[in-house]
Design a protein around this motif. Structure first.
Motif, PDB file in Angstrom:
ATOM      1  N   ARG A 230       0.506  -1.286  -0.205  1.00 13.52           N
ATOM      2  CA  ARG A 230       0.073  -0.008   0.162  1.00 13.52           C
ATOM      3  C   ARG A 230       0.914   1.195  -0.049  1.00 13.52           C
ATOM      4  N   ASN A 231       2.102   1.267  -0.351  1.00 15.25           N
ATOM      5  CA  ASN A 231       3.113   2.251  -0.287  1.00 15.25           C
ATOM      6  C   ASN A 231       4.175   1.922  -1.243  1.00 15.25           C
ATOM      7  N   TYR A 232       5.100   2.863  -1.377  1.00 13.44           N
ATOM      8  CA  TYR A 232       6.120   2.738  -2.357  1.00 13.44           C
ATOM      9  C   TYR A 232       6.722   1.326  -2.191  1.00 13.44           C
ATOM     10  N   VAL A 233       7.144   0.764  -3.206  1.00 13.67           N
ATOM     11  CA  VAL A 233       7.751  -0.740  -3.297  1.00 13.67           C
ATOM     12  C   VAL A 233       9.252  -0.464  -3.820  1.00 13.67           C
ATOM     13  N   ASP A 234      10.024  -0.637  -2.767  1.00 11.00           N
ATOM     14  CA  ASP A 234      11.266  -0.044  -3.097  1.00 11.00           C
ATOM     15  C   ASP A 234      12.380  -1.330  -3.468  1.00 11.00           C
ATOM     16  N   TYR A 282      13.603   3.153   0.206  1.00 14.06           N
ATOM     17  CA  TYR A 282      14.859   3.106  -0.260  1.00 14.06           C
ATOM     18  C   TYR A 282      15.881   2.494   0.559  1.00 14.06           C
ATOM     19  N   MET A 283      15.535   1.273   1.099  1.00 17.42           N
ATOM     20  CA  MET A 283      16.291   0.435   2.238  1.00 17.42           C
ATOM     21  C   MET A 283      16.004  -0.947   1.592  1.00 17.42           C
ATOM     22  N   ARG A 284      17.197  -1.392   0.942  1.00 18.82           N
ATOM     23  CA  ARG A 284      17.037  -2.521  -0.072  1.00 18.82           C
ATOM     24  C   ARG A 284      17.527  -3.989   0.417  1.00 18.82           C
ATOM     25  N   PHE A 285      16.905  -5.093   0.644  1.00 20.93           N
ATOM     26  CA  PHE A 285      17.164  -6.311   0.866  1.00 20.93           C
ATOM     27  C   PHE A 285      18.344  -6.949   0.026  1.00 20.93           C
ATOM     28  N   LEU A 296      18.238  -7.809   5.599  1.00 22.19           N
ATOM     29  CA  LEU A 296      17.936  -6.480   5.349  1.00 22.19           C
ATOM     30  C   LEU A 296      18.241  -5.657   6.682  1.00 22.19           C
ATOM     31  N   GLY A 297      18.842  -4.355   6.382  1.00 21.98           N
ATOM     32  CA  GLY A 297      18.982  -3.549   7.283  1.00 21.98           C
ATOM     33  C   GLY A 297      18.014  -2.474   7.603  1.00 21.98           C
ATOM     34  N   VAL A 333      22.493  -4.216   1.970  1.00 24.94           N
ATOM     35  CA  VAL A 333      23.582  -5.294   2.488  1.00 24.94           C
ATOM     36  C   VAL A 333      23.915  -5.986   1.397  1.00 24.94           C
ATOM     37  N   THR A 334      24.906  -6.418   1.331  1.00 31.63           N
ATOM     38  CA  THR A 334      25.562  -7.508   0.290  1.00 31.63           C
ATOM     39  C   THR A 334      25.944  -8.781   1.064  1.00 31.63           C
TER      40      THR A 334
END
Length: 359
Positions: A230-234, A282-285, A296-297, A333-334
């Motif tokens: 229901r919000n931005y999909v980042d 813009y927090m990417r797993f 994920l951080g 994170v990588t």
């Protein structure tokens, strides 16, 4: 506790890049056989590091863009198919893709075409010459790094209606999932006869030709949904035949996209992986190379890890990695290809290394 390790990881070291600006992207180079090398991007800089066997990290090279106003958001590793040189594709606010040769740390090629910032870069899983970029201009583009042409544009009539924030190839490279600010997830087929012909044609294209390459336009995804978030999909990643995606809603959703040829009007949500303090975008797993570990951080410096080998989704419970001195948002994170090393980057320009415990 000073720091806590979970799921077999312990804190190894951290460094701070002197510009002190947010680091938005980090990626291990999975094409190298022996060395654990990764790159970070933030401000107008890309930095290449090596993970040493004693738990430290060493900066090997740095590329500073000539444009001081550039701000890199994303990076992707590939290699030159002729000489094996590692190549790093980087992009950000200026909407230009730059391809950096790591032997010279010079920009080998620049691709313009997007009308706005680029939020994500991904290399095709089996063809190191094909790159996709996802942009604020509502479209994705596929580039041929060998001939420097734009092969295809994914967008338009039935495309995204706002910034495209993420994209991912499936394992075979035959499908792309994209996600964006319009709350939508879209599925694009790469193995259509028209697009496959365009890819073949792009390799035949002669540099310096007087005619411009006829870029293929893909206006119609085979599937689109706004029902999962229901919000931005980042961020979106394939997980076998399934998909993982997240919004700024404190969870990652495991869902089932339609199979090729299946005319589905809705996606099946299988499970929600709940987290805390992860409601900014813009927090990417990241998924490990073998898809056994999901990481994920969050915005207060904690890292959540899930063992994806669990027999059923309900058994997926996160373990937490935390350090008393890591308090700021972790943007990405990588994980090293062998799964023994985990690196995260933060809003304060810090880089954190965690190592898998022996035994």
């Amino acid at each position: 506790a000073y720091f806590q390790g979970a799921m077999g990881f312990r804190f190894a070291c951290q460094v701070k890049e002197e510009h002190g600006q947010p680091l938005f992207g980090v990626q291990f180079n999975h094409f190298l056989l022996n060395d654990k090398v990764f790159a970070t991007v933030g401000s107008n800089r890309a930095t290449v590091y090596k993970c040493n066997s004693d738990g430290t990290i060493t900066a090997l090279q740095a590329y500073n863009d000539a444009d001081q106003d550039e701000n890199f958001y994303t990076c992707a590793w590939t290699y030159d198919t002729e000489n094996g040189e590692s190549l790093l594709a980087i992009a950000g606010v200026k909407g230009m893709v730059r391809v950096i040769g790591t032997s010279t740390i010079r920009c080998r090629a620049s691709y313009s075409g997007h009308g706005n910032a680029i939020n994500e870069l991904q290399i095709h899983p089996s063809d190191p010459c094909l790159l996709i970029s996802a942009s604020k201009d509502h479209a994705l583009r596929m580039w041929n790094l060998k001939t420097n042409v734009c092969v295809a544009i994914f967008g338009g009539v039935e495309g995204h209606r706002d910034e495209v924030l993420g994209a991912d190839f499936n394992f075979q490279g035959s499908r792309i999932l994209s996600c964006g600010m319009d709350h939508a997830l879209k599925l694009w087929e790469v193995d259509t006869p028209q697009l496959q012909q365009a890819i073949r044609d792009s390799f035949e294209y002669q540099r310096g030709s007087k005619r411009s390459f006829p870029t293929f336009s893909a206006h119609f995804p085979t599937f689109s949904t706004r029902d999962i978030h229901r919000n931005y999909v980042d961020c979106v990643k394939w997980f076998g035949q399934l998909a993982l995606s997240k919004s700024c809603e404190n969870c990652i959703v495991l869902w089932k996209p339609p199979q090729k040829g299946e005319h589905a009007h809705s996606a099946t949500v299988l499970h929600k992986l709940e987290v805390s303090h992860c409601d900014i975008w813009y927090m990417r797993f990241c998924l490990s190379y073998d898809h056994t570990l999901l990481v994920l951080g969050n915005q207060v410096g904690k890292i959540f890890t899930w063992d994806m080998t669990a027999e059923e989704p309900a058994k997926l419970k996160p373990h937490t990695l935390s350090h008393s001195k890591c308090q700021t948002a972790i943007r990405q994170v990588t994980i090293s290809k062998d799964g023994t090393c985990l690196v995260s980057v933060c809003d304060n320009g810090t880089v954190w290394r965690w190592d898998k415990k022996e035994g």
